[in-house]
Design an enzyme around this catalytic site. Structure first.
Site, PDB file in Angstrom:
ATOM      1  N   TYR A 223       0.830  -1.208   0.000  1.00  0.00           N
ATOM      2  CA  TYR A 223       0.000   0.000   0.000  1.00  0.00           C
ATOM      3  C   TYR A 223       0.865   1.259   0.000  1.00  0.00           C
ATOM      4  CZ  TYR A 223      -3.776   3.179   1.495  1.00  0.00           C
ATOM      5  OH  TYR A 223      -4.689   4.203   1.591  1.00  0.00           O
TER       6      TYR A 223
ATOM      7  N   LYS B  54       1.007   4.127  -2.914  1.00  0.00           N
ATOM      8  CA  LYS B  54       0.677   5.523  -2.631  1.00  0.00           C
ATOM      9  C   LYS B  54       1.866   6.456  -2.849  1.00  0.00           C
ATOM     10  CE  LYS B  54      -3.657   4.960  -1.627  1.00  0.00           C
ATOM     11  NZ  LYS B  54      -4.690   5.520  -2.531  1.00  0.00           N
TER      12      LYS B  54
END
Length: 246
Positions: free
Chosen positions: A152, A156
């Protein structure tokens, strides 16, 4: 002329808040969803109740053909796209030594490749319009990292680099590209953290509370619609209660 927005992952949480904030400001909104058709239709009903037009479109944005079909559907309905909010995302949290390849690939494909695919498709339209605003939802995890979220956080962080590069490419045609990086926001996800975890997190936030969906949506609305945002591009705006200061 009524502006048109496409919001990916718009059926719940932050995405839902963004859809409604834009509708309140007079924008017609295409609500993309992955699997929650009922929730997306409820958002569309809320948009319609605000006096704007809503359209629910189911599409997994990690697949090029589905993104192209989604954008085609929006254009057939309204003939333009003025605002793109890349919000769709998933988590598959595991410590690195336990993370499976599919955990990595699923998160990267939706959270990062999906941003690329949607931006690529919509930017072609905005280039012809010689105007547009693109807002990518990143995360403070992409800035400071987070244990158990290597996939993640990488996605991002990639969104941030992508945002800055595309902002340079599109600026001469009147298109702004920015990223919003939320910290801990009061959603279903944070509600599942547990009392002790929440207590520890709050101690690290200078403002001493979680943010709200309305606050994130308000920031996106500003970047999408305000004349005061005309001169802002290639930026990452943290909305995190002071958790990350640099």
């Amino acid at each position: 002329m009524t502006k048109v927005a496409l919001v990916t992952g718009g059926s719940r949480g932050i995405g839902r808040g963004i859809c409604l904030a834009l509708a309140r400001s007079g924008v017609n909104v295409a609500v993309n969803y992955g699997s929650s058709a009922t929730a997306a239709e409820e958002v569309v009903e809320a948009i319609n109740a605000l006096g704007r037009e809503g359209l629910a479109i189911g599409a997994d944005v990690s697949f090029p053909d589905r993104v192209e079909e989604m954008v085609k559907t929006v254009m057939e309905r309204w003939g333009r796209i003025d605002i793109l909010v890349n919000n769709a995302g998933i988590t598959r949290d595991r410590l690195l030594l336990r993370m499976k390849v599919e955990d990595w690939e699923q998160v990267i494909n939706l959270n990062l490749t999906g941003v690329f695919l949607c931006t690529s498709a919509v930017s072609k339209i905005m280039l012809k319009q010689k105007a547009g605003r693109i807002i990518n939802i990143s995360s403070i995890a992409g800035i400071m990292g987070n244990a158990g979220q290597a996939n993640y956080s990488a996605a991002k962080a990639g969104v941030i680099g992508f945002t800055r590069s595309v902002a340079r490419e599109l600026a001469s045609r009147g298109i702004t590209v920015n990223a919003v990086a939320p910290g801990f926001i009061d959603t279903d996800m944070t509600a599942a953290l547990g009392e002790e975890v929440v207590k520890g997190v709050l101690q690290s936030i200078p403002l001493g509370r979680f943010g709200t969906v309305a606050e994130v949506a308000g920031l996106v609305e500003f970047l999408a619609l305000s004349e005061a945002a005309n001169y802002i591009t290639g930026q990452v705006l943290n909305i995190d209660g002071g958790l990350v200061m640099s």
